[in-house]
Design an enzyme around this catalytic site. Structure first.
Site, short mmCIF file in Angstrom:
data_model
loop_
_atom_site.label_atom_id
_atom_site.label_comp_id
_atom_site.label_asym_id
_atom_site.label_seq_id
_atom_site.Cartn_x
_atom_site.Cartn_y
_atom_site.Cartn_z
CG ASP A 131 -26.55 70.58 33.91
OD1 ASP A 131 -26.72 70.42 32.91
OD2 ASP A 131 -26.28 69.46 34.94
CB CYS A 132 -22.34 75.62 35.35
SG CYS A 132 -21.00 74.54 34.87
CE1 TYR A 133 -19.02 79.52 32.57
CE2 TYR A 133 -18.42 77.14 33.31
CZ TYR A 133 -18.50 78.69 33.34
OH TYR A 133 -17.70 79.25 34.05
#
Ligand code: SF4
Ligand code: SF4
Lengths: 393, 78
Positions: A131-133
């Site tokens: 989700d963050c990368y």
């Protein structure tokens, strides 16, 4: 009165341009000419150097973040795998890693040297995506200037001494010590002898954590003891180990390095390695220190070890000194055997001279170690044991 | 006395050679040696047998067996 000098006093002399600096080869004649006492007060720093294949080397790289960002889990640099089991865009490229397309002819050492030379490197990375990368793939080109940090961190360099290699078998051996002809037809050795850093400071009195060094043409540091570090080994009367002993872990800025002092190496039927140039300035603190620094090839011994024995412990066929090895011919078991160095003395000399110039012209000062290394009397071995058998006391 | 012409069989790229001496270990003909003062590599074309063992033994890949393999600038300088 006996002469004693501190690191601070020597650094003052370097800063005000009055320090006397010579190489570990030059000091030998100076001591013969002036005697130990006068030479101790006259000379302040002795430069030592080596340029040898050092497999245990590699570089940490930080590529910077792409947009959208990726947490790289597999990284290829010019088709050579780099270890990406670190944070999102950090990787470690090991010198001996080999490429998918050119095998040992192009490996991690070539990537490192191409980066130093300013060449473009093909970066391919993949990721499962998070989700963050969110990004799963990137295919791009980098140079040393386009990325963030790039520094060499070599876990084991600068071996204090190293066994010379011979082959008693009937077949040619291809090793990291070069080609060994059958039936004891040649002996290969790999240190710069009287010019080599740790042979000039046998008990590491001036070399420890934080020592400032010349690493591949850039200022670097001793970061830690090298792997397989051992101090309690057999020594000659002069204190110099007659076998492999201390090693150093070193660190330095790849971006400032020069390909004149670091080069990839390919050992036939063995693998990729890297010639690394290291220079260490040693302060003449007192007469004892100078006595160590004036050591000559004829007083430094090493074993001639049989590489045809494929075991952890290889038998020694005898001891030989570096003057004999340098003469080009050694007599062993009644046979005259030609000798070959794998460590470049001409490059080591260039490094010792360049380091001298750094100190005299660029006012490169010496760093007293923050911490000296502990004595180590035994190296552990790797045994095949079952889970219940391991001794965890 | 007539002079004998020797054909150069190998070429050493000076820029790549680190003067390590690894090639001298395989040169039975003693055509490659390190000078005992400068410790730089010396190639004696007259002794070279053209066996090419040095080409793969050189860790720096500085020895070429064919002029075609050389970078054009190096070849032009020969
Ligand atoms: S092996 Fe290669 S690098 Fe080493 S001296 Fe010979 S030509 Fe030069
Ligand atoms: S080709 Fe053979 S003989 Fe000629 S220099 Fe190389 S190893 Fe020696």
């Amino acid at each position: 009165m006996e002469v004693k000098k501190s690191f601070e006093e020597i650094n003052e002399k370097i800063k005000n341009g009055t320090a006397v600096v010579v190489t570990a080869e030059e000091i030998i004649d100076i001591v013969k000419e002036k005697g130990l006492d006068e030479a101790t007060s006259h000379v302040d720093v002795v430069t030592t150097a080596t340029f040898s294949p050092m497999c245990s080397s590699g570089a940490f790289l930080n590529f910077g973040h792409a947009d959208p960002p990726i947490r790289m889990t597999k990284v290829l640099l010019n088709n050579v795998p780099a270890h990406a089991g670190l944070a999102a865009v950090d990787a470690y490229i090991g010198a001996t890693e080999t490429s998918f397309d050119r095998d040992i002819e192009y490996g991690g050492a070539h990537v490192i040297c191409d980066l130093i030379a300013g060449k473009k490197i093909h970066l391919q990375a993949t990721s499962p995506g998070t989700d963050c990368y969110p990004r799963k793939k990137i295919d791009t080109y980098i140079t040393k200037d386009s990325i963030n940090e790039a520094y060499l961190f070599n876990p084991r360099n600068c071996y204090q001494n190293y066994d010379a290699a011979i082959n008693t078998s009937g077949r040619t051996l291809y090793t990291y010590m070069g080609v060994l002809q059958p039936n004891m037809a040649n002996i290969n050795y790999s240190t710069s002898g009287e010019l080599s850093p740790l042979l000039n400071d046998p008990y590491l009195r001036t070399i420890g954590m934080g020592t400032k060094i010349f690493l591949a043409g850039a200022p670097g540091y001793v970061a830690w003891q090298g792997t397989q570090f051992i101090t309690e080994v057999e020594r000659g009367n002069n204190g110099v180990p007659t076998t492999s002993a201390a090693t150093l872990a070193v660190i330095g800025d790849l971006k400032q390095m020069s390909c004149d002092y670091i080069q990839p190496a390919v050992f036939e039927k063995y693998g990729t390695s890297m010639f690394v140039g290291i220079g260490i300035p040693i302060p003449v603190l007192d007469k004892d220190m100078l006595m160590n620094l004036a050591v000559e090839n004829k007083d430094i011994y090493t074993n001639i070890v049989d590489y045809s024995v494929g075991r952890r412990s290889k038998p020694s066929l005898g001891k030989v000194n570096y003057a004999q090895l340098r003469s080009g011919m050694v007599t062993l078991e009644g046979k005259q055997i030609p000798t070959t160095p794998l460590s470049s003395l001409s490059k080591a000399r260039a490094i010792a001279q360049e380091l001298k110039r750094w100190i005299l012209t660029d006012k490169f000062t010496l760093q007293e170690p923050f911490k000296h290394f502990n004595k180590v009397s035994k190296l552990n071995t790797l045994e095949e044991v079952g889970k219940g058998e391991i001794d965890n006391e | 006395m007539s002079k004998k012409a020797y054909k150069q069989r190998i070429y050493i790229e000076a820029e790549k050679c680190v003067e390590c001496g690894a090639c001298t270990a395989v040169c039975g003909a003693k055509a490659l040696r390190l000078d005992k003062t400068t410790w730089k590599l010396i190639y004696n074309v007259q002794k070279c047998q053209g066996c090419m063992l040095c080409v793969s033994a050189c860790p720096s890949r500085a020895i070429k067996s064919d002029i075609e393999d050389l970078p054009s600038a190096v070849a032009a300088a020969l």
